[in-house]
Design a protein around this motif. Structure first.
Motif, PDB file in Angstrom:
ATOM      1  N   HIS A   1      29.506  33.187  62.701  1.00 34.26           N
ATOM      2  CA  HIS A   1      29.645  31.876  62.072  1.00 34.26           C
ATOM      3  C   HIS A   1      30.450  32.028  60.789  1.00 34.26           C
ATOM      4  O   HIS A   1      30.144  32.897  59.972  1.00 34.26           O
TER       5      HIS A   1
ATOM      6  N   SER B   1      31.621  29.628  57.546  1.00 32.07           N
ATOM      7  CA  SER B   1      31.519  28.344  56.858  1.00 32.07           C
ATOM      8  C   SER B   1      32.551  28.299  55.748  1.00 32.07           C
ATOM      9  O   SER B   1      32.452  29.058  54.774  1.00 32.07           O
TER      10      SER B   1
ATOM     11  N   TRP C   1      33.120  24.280  50.338  1.00 30.00           N
ATOM     12  CA  TRP C   1      33.191  22.834  50.172  1.00 30.00           C
ATOM     13  C   TRP C   1      34.111  22.439  49.018  1.00 30.00           C
ATOM     14  O   TRP C   1      34.437  21.276  48.853  1.00 30.00           O
TER      15      TRP C   1
ATOM     16  N   THR D   1      23.403  31.474  61.619  1.00 24.12           N
ATOM     17  CA  THR D   1      23.936  30.237  61.052  1.00 24.12           C
ATOM     18  C   THR D   1      23.554  30.120  59.586  1.00 24.12           C
ATOM     19  O   THR D   1      22.367  30.095  59.259  1.00 24.12           O
TER      20      THR D   1
ATOM     21  N   ARG E   1      25.244  28.640  51.801  1.00 22.70           N
ATOM     22  CA  ARG E   1      26.645  28.385  52.122  1.00 22.70           C
ATOM     23  C   ARG E   1      27.485  28.227  50.856  1.00 22.70           C
ATOM     24  O   ARG E   1      28.694  28.314  50.904  1.00 22.70           O
TER      25      ARG E   1
END
Length: 126
Positions: free
Chosen positions: A79, A81, A84, A96, A102
């Motif tokens: 995974h 990520s 942001w 995950t 994250r």
């Protein structure tokens, strides 16, 4: 889980959550792999496999790397990520990422928060 049509190697099941104009770039064993948001299977040779990923918005950011041992015929999940916000690192793991794991702090984020705080305080004290 095994893959019947990959006897000499295995598969990396790559999951990249998100959407947006900035597409992720993924390298598997220093080979550029076409990447997209969502889940995709990448055939790899058996043995140690290094997966690197980042996104590009003005410059490369969100770098993350993970080494995975792939057995012949096996499927290993990875995974990635993306961050942001520009300047934050990405997160890559075999599980995950959830919640605040994250979001990793960076010097750029600290500077942005400090500048915003100064403007807010200036506005309140005026």
């Amino acid at each position: 889980m095994t893959v019947p049509d990959a006897p000499a190697g295995g598969v990396i099941r790559l999951t990249i959550p998100g959407y947006g104009p900035f597409r992720p770039t993924v390298h598997v064993n220093d080979r550029l792999v076409p990447a997209r948001f969502g889940t995709q299977d990448v055939p790899v040779p058996a043995g140690r496999t290094v997966v690197r990923a980042y996104v590009t918005a003005m410059a490369e950011h969100g770098h993350a790397e993970l080494a995975v041992d792939v057995a012949p015929g096996a499927v290993e999940t990875v995974h990635y990520s993306p961050p942001w916000m520009y300047g934050l690192p990405g997160v890559m793991s075999s599980t995950t990422p959830t919640g605040w794991r994250r979001i990793a702090p960076s010097p750029q984020a600290a500077i942005i928060v400090a500048v915003v705080a100064v403007f807010v305080l200036y506005g309140l004290l005026r």
